[in-house]
Design a protein around this motif. Structure first.
Motif, PDB file in Angstrom:
ATOM      1  N   GLY A  95       7.328  11.148   6.063  1.00 20.77           N
ATOM      2  CA  GLY A  95       6.894  10.508   7.104  1.00 20.77           C
ATOM      3  C   GLY A  95       5.674   9.777   6.875  1.00 20.77           C
ATOM      4  O   GLY A  95       4.895   9.492   8.015  1.00 20.77           O
ATOM      5  N   GLY A  96       5.776   8.341   6.002  1.00 21.66           N
ATOM      6  CA  GLY A  96       4.741   7.339   5.966  1.00 21.66           C
ATOM      7  C   GLY A  96       5.403   7.085   6.433  1.00 21.66           C
ATOM      8  O   GLY A  96       6.487   6.558   7.497  1.00 21.66           O
ATOM      9  N   ILE A  97       4.217   5.304   6.077  1.00 19.89           N
ATOM     10  CA  ILE A  97       4.770   4.102   6.773  1.00 19.89           C
ATOM     11  C   ILE A  97       5.908   3.169   6.612  1.00 19.89           C
ATOM     12  O   ILE A  97       6.962   2.864   7.442  1.00 19.89           O
ATOM     13  CB  ILE A  97       3.780   3.239   6.912  1.00 19.89           C
ATOM     14  CG1 ILE A  97       4.058   2.073   7.935  1.00 19.89           C
ATOM     15  CG2 ILE A  97       3.697   2.826   5.180  1.00 19.89           C
ATOM     16  CD1 ILE A  97       2.624   0.594   7.292  1.00 19.89           C
ATOM     17  N   ASN A  98       7.222   4.182   5.545  1.00 15.91           N
ATOM     18  CA  ASN A  98       8.084   3.441   5.050  1.00 15.91           C
ATOM     19  C   ASN A  98       9.116   4.007   6.226  1.00 15.91           C
ATOM     20  O   ASN A  98      10.431   3.355   6.731  1.00 15.91           O
ATOM     21  CB  ASN A  98       8.287   3.456   3.564  1.00 15.91           C
ATOM     22  CG  ASN A  98       7.490   2.200   3.016  1.00 15.91           C
ATOM     23  OD1 ASN A  98       7.532   0.975   3.671  1.00 15.91           O
ATOM     24  ND2 ASN A  98       7.047   2.787   2.120  1.00 15.91           N
ATOM     25  N   GLN A  99       9.168   5.284   5.810  1.00 22.17           N
ATOM     26  CA  GLN A  99      10.258   6.224   7.077  1.00 22.17           C
ATOM     27  C   GLN A  99       9.694   6.088   8.382  1.00 22.17           C
ATOM     28  O   GLN A  99      10.906   5.465   9.324  1.00 22.17           O
ATOM     29  CB  GLN A  99       9.455   7.216   7.060  1.00 22.17           C
ATOM     30  CG  GLN A  99      11.072   8.905   7.534  1.00 22.17           C
ATOM     31  CD  GLN A  99      10.590  10.099   7.462  1.00 22.17           C
ATOM     32  OE1 GLN A  99      10.429  10.278   6.710  1.00 22.17           O
ATOM     33  NE2 GLN A  99      11.110  10.366   8.143  1.00 22.17           N
TER      34      GLN A  99
ATOM     35  N   SER B  17       1.126  -0.768   0.020  1.00 23.20           N
ATOM     36  CA  SER B  17      -0.081  -0.109   0.347  1.00 23.20           C
ATOM     37  C   SER B  17       0.553   1.316  -0.188  1.00 23.20           C
ATOM     38  O   SER B  17       2.031   1.282   0.678  1.00 23.20           O
ATOM     39  CB  SER B  17      -0.759  -0.104   1.061  1.00 23.20           C
ATOM     40  OG  SER B  17      -0.832   0.450   1.943  1.00 23.20           O
ATOM     41  N   VAL B  18      -0.208   2.158  -0.575  1.00 22.13           N
ATOM     42  CA  VAL B  18       1.358   3.613  -0.614  1.00 22.13           C
ATOM     43  C   VAL B  18       0.542   4.576   0.227  1.00 22.13           C
ATOM     44  O   VAL B  18      -0.719   5.075  -0.061  1.00 22.13           O
ATOM     45  CB  VAL B  18       0.983   4.332  -1.717  1.00 22.13           C
ATOM     46  CG1 VAL B  18       2.035   5.449  -1.615  1.00 22.13           C
ATOM     47  CG2 VAL B  18       1.250   3.367  -2.829  1.00 22.13           C
ATOM     48  N   PRO B  19       0.754   5.394   1.859  1.00 23.55           N
ATOM     49  CA  PRO B  19       0.064   5.162   2.502  1.00 23.55           C
ATOM     50  C   PRO B  19       0.102   6.941   1.754  1.00 23.55           C
ATOM     51  O   PRO B  19       1.384   7.522   0.483  1.00 23.55           O
ATOM     52  CB  PRO B  19       0.434   5.673   3.955  1.00 23.55           C
ATOM     53  CG  PRO B  19       1.918   4.909   3.307  1.00 23.55           C
ATOM     54  CD  PRO B  19       1.802   3.881   2.570  1.00 23.55           C
TER      55      PRO B  19
END
Length: 349
Positions: free
Chosen positions: A175-179, A6-8
């Motif tokens: 700032g998303g889930i991956n960071q 998914s892409v937040p």
């Protein structure tokens, strides 16, 4: 980010994102209004029936989609008649990201949002009462095939997460889930994520930017580790999760809707479980990739070669609690998100 994950929503800044309550609610309200205008009112679960997805008629659920390959469980259940057999009609509503999906369910233009745990927990912090009904997919645990990588140059002196201190690391969004996961990857290795500079690059540039020296490292799908001139430090999700799957994406509704439509939610969860059993069957692999490809606009043969995330519908509570603690540890919230409240009993593994 997982290979087909998914892409937040995009966010700004190099440090853990802290969104003020008012800003979040305004953003959610605006997105909800736009989605409501575009999609109209959703068919409520149990509409024409008992309001709880009982025997009074087929329940209709509007579920947001990001048009991603990893949404195969809901696609399979929809196209193979599993939802219908269980008394549900599921309509997919396009959304621009996890926050837009949460806005849609809050505004009433969708019943369930396809989103990630971090966005959901931060929305709860902003005062939105939500329920995580089902998981779409997770991330691998130690001993399984990786689906992500932290890439560095082949001849880089960087050997572990702590060595990323003072370095520039590219992610698909700030700032998303991956960071958030990379920051935890650095912390767990004994480093200070506050000393890492994060920049955003499109997925197609994450590996080449490392190879060219534009950035020191990047977080990218595992298949990018085959790019000439780069190597992987490992899958950060696997490193953070250790011996358990983390939850990457799933389906979330407002507490009011979920509580008023418990039977429909249970049927939705059961349908995903049945779909997951089917998509793991060797005989169904070709068709699974054809359905994925049609949904996400990629090549079916290429999808078959890419690493996949584990598909499961139940919610592993220990993993969700760990992810809640990560938000506290990183200062994104000063109060531990209430996972016991977020996840209904029937949804837990």
């Amino acid at each position: 980010m997982p290979a087909k994950g998914s892409v937040p929503e995009s966010r700004g800044g190099n440090r853990p994102y802290r969104r003020p309550r008012t800003t979040f609610l305004i953003a959610v309200g605006a997105a909800a209004a736009l989605l409501t205008a575009a999609c109209g009112s959703p068919g409520a679960a149990g509409e024409g029936g008992d309001g709880g997805g009982g025997d009074g008629g087929t329940s209709t659920l509007k579920v947001t989609t990001l048009s991603l390959c990893n949404e195969i469980s809901v696609l399979w259940a929809q196209q193979k008649g599993i939802f219908e057999k269980n008394g549900l009609t599921v309509e997919l509503v396009k959304a621009g990201g996890g926050a837009a999906g949460l806005a849609a369910v809050q505004g009433g233009s969708a019943n369930l949002a396809f989103t990630n745990p971090f966005s959901t927990m931060l929305a709860m912090k902003s005062g939105i009462d939500l329920r995580w009904v089902a998981t779409a997919y997770g991330t691998p645990k130690e001993g399984e095939d990786p689906s992500n990588a932290v890439l560095v140059k082949e001849d880089s002196p960087i050997k572990a997460g702590k060595d990323l201190e003072g370095k520039t690391v590219a992610v698909n969004e700030l700032g998303g889930i991956n960071q958030i996961i990379v920051q935890q990857f650095v912390t767990d290795a004994g480093g200070d994520p506050e000393k890492v500079k994060f920049v955003a690059l499109p997925f197609g540039e994450l590996a080449s930017a490392v190879a060219s020296g534009k950035v020191d490292a990047s977080q990218a799908p595992e298949q990018y580790s085959n790019t000439p001139g780069v190597r992987s430090l490992g899958d950060p999700y696997m490193k953070v999760g250790k011996d358990k799957w983390l939850v990457f994406a799933g389906y979330v509704g407002t507490a009011k809707f979920v509580d008023e439509n418990t039977e429909s939610m249970k049927k939705f969860l059961a349908s995903l479980k049945e779909a997951n059993t089917a998509i793991k069957e060797p005989a169904n692999q070709d068709e699974k990739y054809r359905i994925e490809a049609a949904h996400c606009g990629q090549d079916a043969k290429k999808l078959a070669e890419d690493p996949e995330n584990p598909y499961f519908a139940d919610v592993p509570m220990d993993a969700m609690k760990q992810m809640a603690q990560i938000l506290v540890d990183q200062g994104q919230t000063d109060k531990l998100p209430d996972v016991e409240k977020l996840v209904p009993e029937y949804s837990r593994s």
